[in-house]
Design an enzyme around this catalytic site. Structure first.
Site, PDB file in Angstrom:
ATOM      1  N   GLU A 266       0.867  -1.144   0.109  1.00  0.00           N
ATOM      2  CA  GLU A 266       0.058  -0.038   0.164  1.00  0.00           C
ATOM      3  C   GLU A 266       0.980   1.211   0.110  1.00  0.00           C
ATOM      4  OE1 GLU A 266      -2.560  -0.805   3.509  1.00  0.00           O
ATOM      5  OE2 GLU A 266      -0.999  -0.059   4.699  1.00  0.00           O
ATOM      6  N   CYS A 344       4.303  35.151   7.530  1.00  0.00           N
ATOM      7  CA  CYS A 344       5.064  36.105   8.473  1.00  0.00           C
ATOM      8  C   CYS A 344       5.447  35.153   9.471  1.00  0.00           C
ATOM      9  CB  CYS A 344       4.084  36.957   9.041  1.00  0.00           C
ATOM     10  SG  CYS A 344       3.033  37.797   7.778  1.00  0.00           S
TER      11      CYS A 344
HETATM   12  C1  LIG Z   1       1.280   6.225   5.158  1.00  0.00           C
HETATM   13  C2  LIG Z   1       0.840   4.854   5.258  1.00  0.00           C
HETATM   14  C3  LIG Z   1       1.141   4.439   4.049  1.00  0.00           C
HETATM   15  C4  LIG Z   1       1.901   4.765   2.971  1.00  0.00           C
HETATM   16  O1  LIG Z   1       3.050   5.423   3.024  1.00  0.00           O
HETATM   17  P1  LIG Z   1       4.165   5.920   1.935  1.00  0.00           P
HETATM   18  O2  LIG Z   1       5.277   5.989   2.841  1.00  0.00           O
HETATM   19  O3  LIG Z   1       3.442   7.219   1.509  1.00  0.00           O
HETATM   20  O4  LIG Z   1       4.103   4.732   1.002  1.00  0.00           O
HETATM   21  C5  LIG Z   1       0.992   2.976   3.968  1.00  0.00           C
HETATM   22  N1  LIG Z   1       0.275   2.104   4.974  1.00  0.00           N
HETATM   23  C6  LIG Z   1       0.168   2.807   6.276  1.00  0.00           C
HETATM   24  C7  LIG Z   1      -0.617   2.229   7.180  1.00  0.00           C
HETATM   25  C8  LIG Z   1       0.203   4.288   6.409  1.00  0.00           C
HETATM   26  O5  LIG Z   1       0.085   4.673   7.507  1.00  0.00           O
END
Ligand SMILES: *Cc1c(COP(=O)(O)O)cnc(C)c1O
Length: 397
Positions: A266, A344
């Site tokens: 993911e 600012c």
């Molecule tokens: C943020 C996150 C991702 C994605 O992370 P990247 O560094 O953008 O690839 C995937 N899984 C979880 C659980 C996350 O919190």
């Protein structure tokens, strides 16, 4: 610099100062297609929506990725606007009961449970709705991690279930009504730039999960290995070696047990960062206390990434020859520029001490790799300046 971007800037010269995010959808889809097509069987690439949840980006990605990873009811709603059937996996460290209900009603594929209490909440809601929720347990690994990844993982965070609590969580997930434990979720790092280190991490995950299967007498169907593949903002020519990663991955995946039918990635940053640019016009140039400041329309309220990561964000200068004024036109020659925004506060710094050969007021700076965690993470209305334009070009297919 793409012709489209130069054209976009030219069209705006003489109007309000240029300030926009430009997304190249062709570049985005080409990159993501390369990534997803090189994955071996069993591996699936989800898009972690928090990196950039703009509708146009989601629509360009939807046909290419396995689905969306969301971490709030709001993100789930955005995914459902794009498509009622798009597979969605639902994570997030502090889900409300209402979000859990929304996830189940809207048919998410899986929920990633982050605590024992959350398992109870999911179970209660699923039972009430007369459904079964497929869950992965998100585990916060204790380590030790392989040496290459040591610096990035294994420090205390609020995420996931501690390994000490895992036996209790596994027991709850297997016995509570309305739940089906299908596997584990392990997202332990961010912005990893090393393909060998990432392979080593996945091998570490494999050994860990095989150990849990033995310990708990279970068979995992799904393992989520998270995101965390990085972008090298410090040296744009030295990026995560995806071809190497894709070459080595099949052998590694082949060592996973046959009953594990799916390995989910993911990723957010790695998929979308490169296709976005933050494009801002120089409003003033001046020297204070021996530092050459370049002041732009825009700043960290629109592009917070550099302050958030404490880095100088890479940019190039797009020269604009027109100068529709009789006033003098300040410029820098072979100098070191510190690029700041319109806020600012002295913290509004996008890049510090960067060598430039020539930079004039009225020129435009193009910050690259701004498509992930840029606009999304910024405090847009601090000081109430107008928002940037968001321009999408290419058709994305
Ligand atoms: C943020 C996150 C991702 C994605 O992370 P990247 O560094 O953008 O690839 C995937 N899984 C979880 C659980 C996350 O919190």
């Amino acid at each position: 610099m793409s012709d489209q971007l130069a054209k976009l800037v030219q069209e705006r010269v003489g109007g309000e100062p240029v300030c926009l995010f430009a997304y190249d959808l062709d570049r985005l889809t080409e990159h993501v297609r390369t990534v997803t097509e090189s994955l071996p069987p069993r591996c699936r690439m989800f898009y972690a929506m928090k990196a950039n949840s703009a509708d146009r980006i989601l629509r360009a990605l939807a046909p290419l990725v396995a689905g969306f990873e969301v971490a709030s009811g709001g993100e789930l709603a955005k995914a459902r606007v794009v498509g009622a059937e798009i597979p969605v996996i639902f994570g997030g460290p502090a889900k409300t009961p209402a979000e859990i209900e929304q996830a189940l009603i809207q048919g998410v594929t899986r929920l990633h449970a982050e605590s024992v209490l959350e398992l109870h909440r999911i179970s209660e809601t699923a039972t009430r709705l007369d459904r079964t929720a497929d869950v992965l347990l998100r585990v916060n690994l204790a380590g030790p991690f392989p040496t290459a990844t040591l610096a990035m993982a294994g420090r205390p965070t609020q995420f996931g279930i501690s390994e000490e609590v895992l036996p209790e969580a596994v027991a709850a997930a297997r016995t509570l009504p309305g739940l089906r434990l299908v596997g584990f979720h392990l997202h332990s790092l961010s912005n990893n730039l090393s393909a060998p280190a990432h392979l080593e991490l996945l091998e570490h995950y494999r050994r860990t999960v095989v150990g849990w299967e033995r310990e708990f007498g279970m068979c995992c169907e799904v393992l989520n290995v998270g995101g965390g593949i990085g972008v090298n903002y410090a040296d744009l020519d030295d990026q995560f070696d995806w071809p190497h990663f894709a070459r080595e991955l099949p052998a590694l995946v082949g060592r996973f047990p046959d009953h594990l039918r799916e390995i989910d990635f993911e990723c957010g940053r790695y998929l979308v960062a490169e296709s976005g640019r933050y494009v801002v016009e120089v409003l003033d140039v001046k020297r204070n206390h021996g530092v050459d400041y370049v002041l732009v329309r825009g700043g960290t309220h629109q592009f917070r990434l550099p302050v958030s990561w404490q880095h100088s964000h890479p940019f190039t200068v797009l020269p604009v020859d027109q100068w529709p004024s009789n006033a003098l036109r300040p410029e820098l020659h072979n100098a070191r520029a510190t690029v700041v925004g319109e806020l600012c506060t002295p913290k509004d710094v996008l890049a510090r001490d960067v060598p430039v050969t020539r930079l004039r007021v009225g020129d435009v700076l193009v910050f690259s790799h701004a498509g992930a965690y840029g606009w999304e993470i910024s405090h847009h209305d601090f000081l109430t300046h107008p928002h940037p334009e968001h321009v999408y070009y290419g058709d994305g297919f």
